[in-house]
Design a protein around this motif. Structure first.
Motif, short mmCIF file in Angstrom:
data_model
loop_
_atom_site.label_atom_id
_atom_site.label_comp_id
_atom_site.label_asym_id
_atom_site.label_seq_id
_atom_site.Cartn_x
_atom_site.Cartn_y
_atom_site.Cartn_z
N SER A 46 3.24 14.22 28.48
CA SER A 46 3.74 12.85 28.44
C SER A 46 2.64 11.90 28.89
O SER A 46 1.57 12.32 29.32
N GLY A 47 2.90 10.61 28.78
CA GLY A 47 1.93 9.62 29.20
C GLY A 47 1.82 9.53 30.72
O GLY A 47 2.60 10.14 31.46
N ARG A 48 0.85 8.77 31.16
CA ARG A 48 0.65 8.57 32.60
C ARG A 48 1.88 7.91 33.21
O ARG A 48 2.38 6.90 32.70
N PRO A 49 2.42 8.47 34.31
CA PRO A 49 3.61 7.87 34.93
C PRO A 49 3.34 6.44 35.37
O PRO A 49 2.24 6.11 35.84
N ARG A 50 4.34 5.61 35.23
CA ARG A 50 4.21 4.20 35.60
C ARG A 50 5.03 3.92 36.85
O ARG A 50 6.06 4.55 37.10
N PHE A 51 4.58 2.94 37.60
CA PHE A 51 5.33 2.51 38.77
C PHE A 51 6.59 1.77 38.31
O PHE A 51 6.59 1.08 37.30
N LYS A 52 7.66 1.96 39.08
CA LYS A 52 8.95 1.35 38.74
C LYS A 52 8.97 -0.11 39.17
O LYS A 52 8.78 -0.42 40.35
#
Length: 319
Positions: A115-121
């Protein structure tokens, strides 16, 4: 057999405030734990693929993982006492989510797809928290007892089947209110019907013009709910884009747009469930084609494909 039931809940103003505060604190903790992982990854990786035989190697820092991040929650409650208002099981779900998102980025899933790089919520993007253990007697008399929140009224539109026990409870905030999702399990119920008739079989082909065509030549027209609602969605989206970002009018316009999208999702979901339920009542064996839905959804026909092939997910779940 495992299944899940979702009910709408009616919390009081105080209870709704507690749920909102819990989601906001969990969002902050999620971002903090994710930043720990990113810092370790940036400080302990090297872009050079070769080095001399004799060189200085910096001391590697301890890699953040689910276990040591869960242990840090004890210190978190000491340094930030307001986190004591959150149940410990709910807090322990945050490191699990962070680890899952980070591993999907670096290692990939079971099939090796990354998956893509996790993003901050961002604010308002953390919408669900889960109680990993739940007592059966805490759900009775149209009320559910949520630890640290209290007894919350539940709209029980269908009863839980006899013999099923509640394993976990998830609380979700949606545009039209709050919901609880109960994960149910009954090991005595077989996942495959033991006395099915192998001759009572049908093949289903999902299409774009006809919703489905069976091998018995029965056809169900495609309702195309999203296509019919495009005009209203377009107008609602224009209102959002014209409003000043962060203003009260922008928040109201965004809320109306979200309600329009949820209405489309609910009508589509109900139609898919009703159609699949009719097929399962009529036939003992249903054969469906195996398609790469994610790949097809990247084409120009993405809207129509999502309308048609979401039915296959319900058939897979209910068989």
């Amino acid at each position: 057999m495992k299944t899940s039931y979702q009910y709408k809940i009616k919390p009081t103003k105080e209870q709704a405030l507690k749920i909102d505060n819990t989601l906001e604190m969990l969002r902050c903790q999620y971002n903090y734990l994710l930043s720990q992982r990113f810092n370790w990854y940036e400080e302990n990786r090297c872009s050079i693929d070769r080095c001399p035989l004799v060189c200085h190697l910096p001391e590697l820092k301890e890699k953040p993982n689910r276990l040591n991040q869960e242990k840090s929650l004890v210190q978190l409650k000491k340094e930030r006492p307001w986190y004591k208002s959150i149940h410990s099981q709910v807090l322990q779900e945050v490191p699990k989510r962070v680890e899952s998102a980070f591993d999907r980025w670096l290692k990939g899933d079971v099939n090796g797809k990354k998956s893509g790089r996790p993003r901050f919520k961002a604010k308002g993007r953390y919408r669900t928290f889960t109680y990993k253990q739940f007592e059966q007697h805490h759900f009775a008399n149209n009320k559910i007892t949520l630890s640290k929140i209290g007894d919350v009224k539940v709209i029980v539109h269908r009863p839980i089947p006899d013999g099923f026990s509640i394993k976990t409870v998830s609380v979700t905030k949606k545009v039209d209110g709050y919901y609880v999702t109960l994960s149910l399990d009954d090991k005595t119920v077989p996942t495959v019907k033991p006395d099915f008739n192998a001759d009572n079989i049908v093949g289903v082909d999902a299409g774009l013009i006809d919703f489905i065509v069976t091998s018995d030549n029965e056809r169900v027209k495609a309702p195309k709910y999203l296509r019919k609602a495009e005009c209203k969605l377009r107008k609602a989206q224009k209102r959002v884009s014209r409003r000043k970002k962060g203003s009260n009018r922008s928040k109201k316009a965004t809320h109306k747009l979200a309600k329009q999208h949820k209405k489309v999702a609910d009508t589509r979901k109900y139609f898919h469930f009703k159609t699949s339920n009719q097929l399962l009542k009529k036939y003992d064996v249903i054969a469906v084609e195996k398609l790469n839905i994610k790949g097809l959804a990247r084409t120009k026909l993405a809207k129509s494909i999502h309308d048609a092939y979401l039915l296959l997910k319900y058939l897979y779940k209910q068989q």
